[in-house]
Design an enzyme around this catalytic site. Structure first.
Site, mmCIF file in Angstrom:
data_model
loop_
_atom_site.group_PDB
_atom_site.id
_atom_site.type_symbol
_atom_site.label_atom_id
_atom_site.label_comp_id
_atom_site.label_asym_id
_atom_site.label_seq_id
_atom_site.Cartn_x
_atom_site.Cartn_y
_atom_site.Cartn_z
ATOM 1 N N CYS A 141 -7.229 -49.868 -18.574
ATOM 2 C CA CYS A 141 -6.765 -48.559 -19.054
ATOM 3 C C CYS A 141 -6.814 -47.613 -17.854
ATOM 4 O O CYS A 141 -7.224 -47.998 -16.763
ATOM 5 C CB CYS A 141 -7.618 -48.088 -20.216
ATOM 6 S SG CYS A 141 -9.110 -47.291 -19.718
ATOM 7 N N ARG A 177 -12.328 -52.111 -17.277
ATOM 8 C CA ARG A 177 -13.028 -52.110 -18.578
ATOM 9 C C ARG A 177 -13.005 -53.487 -19.235
ATOM 10 O O ARG A 177 -12.464 -53.688 -20.314
ATOM 11 C CB ARG A 177 -12.408 -51.037 -19.463
ATOM 12 C CG ARG A 177 -12.547 -49.670 -18.794
ATOM 13 C CD ARG A 177 -12.183 -48.539 -19.664
ATOM 14 N NE ARG A 177 -13.130 -48.365 -20.740
ATOM 15 C CZ ARG A 177 -12.885 -47.535 -21.747
ATOM 16 N NH1 ARG A 177 -11.767 -46.886 -21.807
ATOM 17 N NH2 ARG A 177 -13.758 -47.407 -22.730
ATOM 18 N N ASP A 218 -18.202 -38.916 -19.796
ATOM 19 C CA ASP A 218 -17.138 -38.303 -20.598
ATOM 20 C C ASP A 218 -17.084 -36.792 -20.428
ATOM 21 O O ASP A 218 -16.184 -36.146 -20.968
ATOM 22 C CB ASP A 218 -17.315 -38.643 -22.091
ATOM 23 C CG ASP A 218 -17.058 -40.113 -22.344
ATOM 24 O OD1 ASP A 218 -17.403 -40.599 -23.433
ATOM 25 O OD2 ASP A 218 -16.528 -40.783 -21.437
ATOM 26 N N ARG A 259 -8.946 -49.466 -27.104
ATOM 27 C CA ARG A 259 -9.881 -50.496 -26.658
ATOM 28 C C ARG A 259 -11.011 -50.686 -27.656
ATOM 29 O O ARG A 259 -11.586 -51.750 -27.755
ATOM 30 C CB ARG A 259 -10.486 -50.116 -25.314
ATOM 31 C CG ARG A 259 -9.507 -49.661 -24.283
ATOM 32 C CD ARG A 259 -10.261 -49.278 -23.058
ATOM 33 N NE ARG A 259 -11.376 -50.163 -22.870
ATOM 34 C CZ ARG A 259 -11.284 -51.436 -22.522
ATOM 35 N NH1 ARG A 259 -10.092 -51.941 -22.336
ATOM 36 N NH2 ARG A 259 -12.336 -52.193 -22.388
ATOM 37 N N LYS A 289 -16.108 -39.132 -32.514
ATOM 38 C CA LYS A 289 -15.189 -40.278 -32.484
ATOM 39 C C LYS A 289 -15.959 -41.556 -32.147
ATOM 40 O O LYS A 289 -15.809 -42.579 -32.805
ATOM 41 C CB LYS A 289 -14.129 -40.037 -31.408
ATOM 42 C CG LYS A 289 -13.332 -41.272 -31.013
ATOM 43 C CD LYS A 289 -12.264 -40.993 -29.982
ATOM 44 C CE LYS A 289 -12.765 -40.994 -28.577
ATOM 45 N NZ LYS A 289 -12.919 -42.303 -27.930
ATOM 46 N N ARG A 325 -6.274 -38.022 -29.179
ATOM 47 C CA ARG A 325 -7.082 -39.209 -29.499
ATOM 48 C C ARG A 325 -8.522 -38.822 -29.791
ATOM 49 O O ARG A 325 -9.209 -39.485 -30.554
ATOM 50 C CB ARG A 325 -7.101 -40.185 -28.311
ATOM 51 C CG ARG A 325 -5.753 -40.729 -27.941
ATOM 52 C CD ARG A 325 -5.902 -41.865 -26.982
ATOM 53 N NE ARG A 325 -6.837 -42.870 -27.527
ATOM 54 C CZ ARG A 325 -7.067 -44.027 -26.943
ATOM 55 N NH1 ARG A 325 -6.471 -44.309 -25.794
ATOM 56 N NH2 ARG A 325 -7.885 -44.904 -27.458
HETATM 57 C C1 EPZ Z 1 -17.870 -46.270 -24.406
HETATM 58 O O1 EPZ Z 1 -16.904 -47.098 -23.795
HETATM 59 C C2 EPZ Z 1 -17.125 -45.032 -24.884
HETATM 60 N N1 EPZ Z 1 -16.126 -45.430 -25.888
HETATM 61 C C3 EPZ Z 1 -16.454 -44.342 -23.697
HETATM 62 O O2 EPZ Z 1 -15.840 -43.170 -24.179
HETATM 63 C C4 EPZ Z 1 -17.536 -43.958 -22.681
HETATM 64 O O3 EPZ Z 1 -16.933 -43.376 -21.557
HETATM 65 C C5 EPZ Z 1 -18.310 -45.210 -22.279
HETATM 66 O O4 EPZ Z 1 -18.860 -45.862 -23.450
HETATM 67 C C6 EPZ Z 1 -19.469 -44.888 -21.333
HETATM 68 O O5 EPZ Z 1 -20.340 -43.995 -21.948
HETATM 69 C C7 EPZ Z 1 -16.538 -45.684 -27.149
HETATM 70 O O6 EPZ Z 1 -17.711 -45.597 -27.477
HETATM 71 C C8 EPZ Z 1 -15.471 -46.073 -28.137
HETATM 72 P P1 EPZ Z 1 -19.250 -49.329 -21.561
HETATM 73 P P2 EPZ Z 1 -17.277 -48.642 -23.442
HETATM 74 O O7 EPZ Z 1 -19.114 -50.706 -22.118
HETATM 75 O O8 EPZ Z 1 -18.252 -49.150 -24.420
HETATM 76 C C9 EPZ Z 1 -18.710 -52.080 -17.723
HETATM 77 C C10 EPZ Z 1 -14.108 -41.624 -24.405
HETATM 78 O O9 EPZ Z 1 -13.578 -40.871 -23.593
HETATM 79 N N2 EPZ Z 1 -18.554 -53.193 -18.685
HETATM 80 O O10 EPZ Z 1 -20.493 -48.555 -21.864
HETATM 81 O O11 EPZ Z 1 -15.993 -49.366 -23.261
HETATM 82 C C11 EPZ Z 1 -17.580 -51.059 -17.829
HETATM 83 O O12 EPZ Z 1 -16.474 -51.467 -17.032
HETATM 84 C C12 EPZ Z 1 -14.402 -43.057 -24.024
HETATM 85 O O13 EPZ Z 1 -14.445 -41.303 -25.573
HETATM 86 C C13 EPZ Z 1 -18.394 -54.485 -18.186
HETATM 87 O O14 EPZ Z 1 -18.356 -54.698 -16.976
HETATM 88 O O15 EPZ Z 1 -18.002 -48.476 -22.045
HETATM 89 C C14 EPZ Z 1 -18.229 -49.804 -17.313
HETATM 90 O O16 EPZ Z 1 -18.226 -49.801 -15.906
HETATM 91 C C15 EPZ Z 1 -13.895 -43.376 -22.639
HETATM 92 N N3 EPZ Z 1 -18.259 -55.518 -19.083
HETATM 93 C C16 EPZ Z 1 -19.683 -49.933 -17.799
HETATM 94 O O17 EPZ Z 1 -19.870 -51.325 -18.102
HETATM 95 C C17 EPZ Z 1 -18.308 -55.320 -20.442
HETATM 96 O O18 EPZ Z 1 -18.213 -56.299 -21.209
HETATM 97 C C18 EPZ Z 1 -20.008 -49.117 -19.048
HETATM 98 O O19 EPZ Z 1 -18.982 -49.387 -19.978
HETATM 99 C C19 EPZ Z 1 -18.470 -53.995 -20.926
HETATM 100 C C20 EPZ Z 1 -18.603 -52.956 -20.022
#
Ligand code: EPZ
Length: 427
Positions: A122, A127, A310, A98, A22, A402
């Protein structure tokens, strides 16, 4: 309202085919916005989020062919992106998924304008998308926030040096796509190293993008004027693979997983062997067996190549029935322990202390009605149902749909007593 009913205590024995990822499919679909023409995307998983993303693209003017099921492969879709007639991703779509934020970079780079709803929080955390927005501003985009929407404009983005405070998967993906059509060179530092990010980079390279450093934390992109459509295969889902490895740990027995990618799961396989699972890998196949009660071990979730957040909930279930005490620390999201109260309803002994959960293994869980709260927590509850004595009923399984393709069919095919029912809710 659909529910899953699982009769625990039956060990698994069988073969499961892993679907396309996904979290690789969503950025690949977004990348089709970067070039006008006909794309073919193969090995798509049949998931709600994929259907939602395809309708999001249709709302922008992208037409897509009916998905044909390729025998033994995932779904195939042909997208025609020749004309983009709209630049907006509406709140009701972004609110449910998202990953819609992934259209921001490519839409802005291709058309010069984009308007997307700021995703709300969420279940697992706030996030924010500040890294995405700051990076685009750094590349010359003019952003305005109005009534919960971010409006972005840029005649042509210019390359920049961008540093991520923490590695962000979709942040890296969004800015890598935007930089592919920018004027000059962009350097992304402290970039995410997940396989899904590297796979997106390889797709962009196939489209004509000039990218160095994929898989490392420094990615360099030399912008080009135009990209071309491609045919592209989605990589296997490493999180689905890890979930089924742990299903064998939960239920006992053995599984053979086909179309997997063992090389994406080194940290996970090492940890599962440490707690007593037998795991062998050969090419794209993984074999897993549990013969005796698992031992406990500590885990801390980290950006790739560390232990993935995850798979934290699924691993916690294994610790809940293991011998000993385990400390599980979640460093990525601030609220990713929603599965703990549900597991404790099944007789687990887990206490949350800030970013850590202290799990004292119990001999046996006892079935009870439980409720899914987010995608990976619902997978954890399915595994708990396989392990618990008696019949476990899981509600709100739309969370599961999902991210897991036909999970109950795949598990039933390997001997699990699991079925999906339509329950009339009492209220
Ligand atoms: C991706 O989410 C995945 N989703 C998530 O999978 C996964 O858990 C996550 O990466 C971490 O590996 C997709 O790829 C569609 P991040 P993402 O930006 O990109 C902070 C699932 O279950 N952050 O890597 O949204 C954030 O809050 C989903 O399949 C900021 O502060 O995660 C987090 O603490 C859930 N500002 C950390 O960075 C930003 O602009 C990592 O988040 C972006 C992120």
């Amino acid at each position: 309202m659909e529910q899953l009913v699982i009769e625990g205590g039956h060990s698994l024995k069988g073969v499961i085919r892993i679907s396309g990822a996904k979290n690789a499919a969503l950025p690949a679909l977004a990348a089709t916005l970067l070039a006008g023409g006909e794309f073919e995307i193969r090995n798509l998983p049949e998931l709600r989020d994929i259907r939602t993303f395809l309708s999001l693209l249709e709302g922008l003017g992208v037409t897509n062919s009916p998905e044909a099921q390729e025998p033994g492969k995932g779904r195939r879709v042909v997208l025609n992106t020749i004309s983009i007639s709209n630049h907006e991703a509406a709140y009701d779509l972004v609110r449910t998924m998202r990953a819609s934020v992934l259209i921001l970079g490519p839409l802005l780079a291709r058309t010069g304008a984009a308007r997307i709803s700021l995703p709300g929080g969420c279940a697992i955390g706030a996030r924010p998308i500040d890294f995405h927005l700051k990076g685009l501003e750094h590349m010359g985009a003019r952003l305005t926030l109005k009534a919960g929407y971010v409006e972005a404009k840029a005649s042509r983005l210019t390359g920049a040096e961008i540093y991520f405070d923490v590695p962000s998967v979709t942040g890296t993906e969004n800015l890598m796509m935007a930089a592919s059509l920018a004027r000059g060179k962009t350097t992304l530092k402290n970039a995410a190293r997940e396989p899904e990010v590297a796979a997106l980079g390889q797709m962009l390279q196939a489209m004509g993008a000039r990218i160095q450093g994929l898989g490392s934390s420094v990615i360099e992109i030399e912008g080009v004027k135009e990209l071309k459509p491609v045919s592209w295969d989605i990589i296997p889902d490493r999180i689905e693979t890890g979930t089924y490895l742990m299903a064998a740990g939960a239920a006992g027995g053995e599984l053979r997983l086909q179309n997997a990618c063992p090389e994406y799961l080194e940290a996970v396989i090492a940890k599962l062997r440490e707690i007593g699972l037998e795991i062998e890998s050969k090419g794209q196949e993984l074999w897993v067996r549990r013969k005796r009660r698992l031992k406990s071990a500590d885990v801390t979730t980290l950006p790739y190549p560390g232990f993935p957040t995850d798979l934290q909930a699924q691993f916690m279930l294994l610790m809940a029935i293991s011998e000993g005490l385990s400390v599980i620390t979640e460093t990525i999201f601030e609220n990713r322990f929603m599965h703990v109260p549900e597991l404790n309803r099944l007789g687990a002994d887990i206490r949350v202390d800030g970013r850590s959960a202290i799990v004292r293994g119990v001999k046996e869980l006892t079935a009870a009605p439980v409720m899914a709260t987010d995608l990976r927590a619902s997978a954890c509850l399915v595994l708990a149902g396989l392990a618990a004595k008696g019949k476990t009923t899981i509600s709100r399984i739309y969370h599961l749909d999902r991210g897991y393709e036909h999970m109950e069919k795949k598990l039933a095919g390997a001997g699990a007593r699991i079925q999906r029912i339509r329950a009339e809710m009492p209220y």
